[in-house]
Scaffold this motif. Structure first.
Motif, PDB file in Angstrom:
ATOM      1  N   HIS A 106       0.811  -1.220   0.000  1.00  0.00           N
ATOM      2  CA  HIS A 106       0.000   0.000   0.000  1.00  0.00           C
ATOM      3  C   HIS A 106       0.849   1.276   0.000  1.00  0.00           C
ATOM      4  O   HIS A 106       0.366   2.346   0.333  1.00  0.00           O
ATOM      5  CB  HIS A 106      -0.965   0.012   1.195  1.00  0.00           C
ATOM      6  N   LYS A 108       1.995   2.883  -2.630  1.00  0.00           N
ATOM      7  CA  LYS A 108       1.475   3.789  -3.658  1.00  0.00           C
ATOM      8  C   LYS A 108       0.272   4.568  -3.142  1.00  0.00           C
ATOM      9  O   LYS A 108       0.164   5.781  -3.341  1.00  0.00           O
ATOM     10  CB  LYS A 108       1.096   2.998  -4.909  1.00  0.00           C
ATOM     11  N   ASP A 109      -0.636   3.855  -2.453  1.00  0.00           N
ATOM     12  CA  ASP A 109      -1.816   4.522  -1.896  1.00  0.00           C
ATOM     13  C   ASP A 109      -1.413   5.530  -0.825  1.00  0.00           C
ATOM     14  O   ASP A 109      -2.012   6.609  -0.720  1.00  0.00           O
ATOM     15  CB  ASP A 109      -2.782   3.489  -1.301  1.00  0.00           C
ATOM     16  N   ALA A 112      -0.010   8.615  -2.494  1.00  0.00           N
ATOM     17  CA  ALA A 112      -1.111   9.347  -3.126  1.00  0.00           C
ATOM     18  C   ALA A 112      -1.948  10.085  -2.091  1.00  0.00           C
ATOM     19  O   ALA A 112      -2.513  11.148  -2.372  1.00  0.00           O
ATOM     20  CB  ALA A 112      -1.984   8.388  -3.926  1.00  0.00           C
TER      21      ALA A 112
END
Length: 210
Positions: A106, A108-109, A112
């Motif tokens: 997670h 990347k999340d 972001a």
């Protein structure tokens, strides 16, 4: 005072007090969290509080006004990050996550959502300062991009409003486009307002009168 000493840091860490005596894993986490705080202090950072990631986090951050948030998390990193991101959505701050959890599915999340740095096994004291320096630089760069984007959007919206106001003057007073623009600009100068503000006021009055 060095730049690092002027930064007010808050560490977000799980509350392990109740389970630490009976749970070897909890003891290991508590020691890891302690080493993180020691590393921050040894590097000259101003650690103002250690807080749990709970429903009161936003209120506590508003009171403390930290310059950076350090998240100390393991397998519950996703839950902790959700609390931190929600708590900082109206007052953005750089967020650095330290974890020994090798499950980076997670990452990347997290980035972001606003995490400036996601550090796995990064507790070595000599790594802390460069990590936080890079995180702050990245946050400031991204803030600059957000502000530039917001400014561009505002300018675009203002141009649309001015064009509508010019069109209204051209239609109702038989003015040319240049004459309509000059009339709006003179009104703005006389009133000490931005051209977009005068145009919006004129449109509001026109809507009111029909």
């Amino acid at each position: 005072m060095t730049p690092s000493q002027s930064l007010r840091l808050v560490v977000i860490a799980p509350d392990l007090v109740e389970s630490v005596e009976a749970n070897a894993h909890a003891r290991a986490l508590a020691e890891r969290s302690r080493q993180l705080r020691i590393g921050l202090l040894e590097n000259g950072y101003n650690l103002v509080a250690v807080l749990p990631a709970d429903t009161f986090l936003q209120e506590r951050l508003a009171q403390l006004q930290p310059d950076m948030i350090i998240v100390d998390a393991e397998s519950e990193a996703r839950d902790s990050l959700e609390h931190v991101v929600m708590a900082t959505r109206d007052a953005r701050r750089p967020i650095v996550l330290f974890t020994n959890d090798n499950d980076t599915s997670h990452v990347k999340d997290a980035v972001a959502a606003g995490v400036s740095a996601y550090i796995v096994a990064g507790l070595s004291p000599d790594r802390i300062r460069p990590i936080l320096d890079v995180a702050m630089a990245r946050f400031e760069h991204e803030q600059g991009l957000r502000q530039a984007l917001a400014h561009a959007r505002t300018e675009l919206q203002e141009r649309k409003i001015i064009d509508r106001a010019k069109g209204l003057l051209m239609q109702r007073q038989g003015l040319s486009e240049q004459a309509a623009y000059e009339k709006l600009r003179k009104a703005a100068m006389d009133k000490g307002l931005r051209l977009g503000e005068v145009a919006q006021r004129m449109l509001d009055v026109a809507d009111l009168l029909g």
